[in-house]
Design a protein around this motif. Structure first.
Motif, PDB file in Angstrom:
ATOM      1  N   TYR A  48      -7.177  -1.754   0.265  1.00 34.74           N
ATOM      2  CA  TYR A  48      -6.964  -2.894   1.447  1.00 34.74           C
ATOM      3  C   TYR A  48      -7.986  -2.788   2.782  1.00 34.74           C
ATOM      4  N   LYS A 106      -4.049   6.538  -4.889  1.00 36.68           N
ATOM      5  CA  LYS A 106      -3.064   5.937  -4.133  1.00 36.68           C
ATOM      6  C   LYS A 106      -3.714   4.045  -4.067  1.00 36.68           C
ATOM      7  N   LYS A 107      -2.551   3.212  -3.242  1.00 37.85           N
ATOM      8  CA  LYS A 107      -3.043   1.776  -2.531  1.00 37.85           C
ATOM      9  C   LYS A 107      -3.150   2.031  -1.325  1.00 37.85           C
ATOM     10  N   GLU A 126      -6.991   3.806  -5.702  1.00 32.34           N
ATOM     11  CA  GLU A 126      -6.670   3.179  -6.634  1.00 32.34           C
ATOM     12  C   GLU A 126      -7.388   2.013  -6.524  1.00 32.34           C
ATOM     13  N   ARG A 127      -6.770   1.204  -4.795  1.00 35.49           N
ATOM     14  CA  ARG A 127      -7.271   0.208  -4.532  1.00 35.49           C
ATOM     15  C   ARG A 127      -7.390  -0.026  -3.200  1.00 35.49           C
ATOM     16  N   PRO A 135       0.758  -1.431  -0.490  1.00 28.01           N
ATOM     17  CA  PRO A 135       0.407  -0.082   0.029  1.00 28.01           C
ATOM     18  C   PRO A 135       0.743   1.149  -0.302  1.00 28.01           C
TER      19      PRO A 135
END
Length: 118
Positions: A90, A59-60, A87-88, A1
């Protein structure tokens, strides 16, 4: 990340550990509680909005929660972060059930943002 976010207040300590391990210097604390009349909406510290957007957009993001019982706090925080166009995302918890809650069954979580790791 690329960046770390936490669900306050229990997510602070594990988030600081994650920041150290991942060598990150930004933490986005978010607060939400379905039990408190003051925290029925996601709250963030009073910084300029662009400060958070610049650390989340494209950003992750790793979102850390301490315990998941119903999954509501984590889901509300993730919905809030999704507005900042990461962007993603978690999701990570320190303690919780594998079968309940099934956060990945919620409509907002599609394969673009969330995948289940057995």
């Amino acid at each position: 990340p690329d960046t770390v976010a936490c669900v306050a207040s229990g997510g602070f300590e594990p988030s600081f550990l994650a920041m150290d391990i991942l060598e990150k210097d930004f933490l986005m604390p978010l607060r939400y509680s379905k039990y408190s009349k003051y925290d029925k909406e996601v709250k963030v510290p009073k910084f300029p909005e662009e400060y958070f957007f610049s650390n989340i957009r494209n950003k992750k993001v790793l979102v850390i929660e301490d315990v998941v019982c119903s999954g509501i706090s984590l889901s509300e925080v993730i919905k809030y972060i999704l507005k900042m166009e990461p962007e993603r995302i978690y999701g990570c918890t320190i303690e919780g059930s594998i079968s309940y809650p099934k956060l990945y069954d919620l409509e907002i979580f599609n394969e673009k943002f969330f995948r289940v790791i057995p």
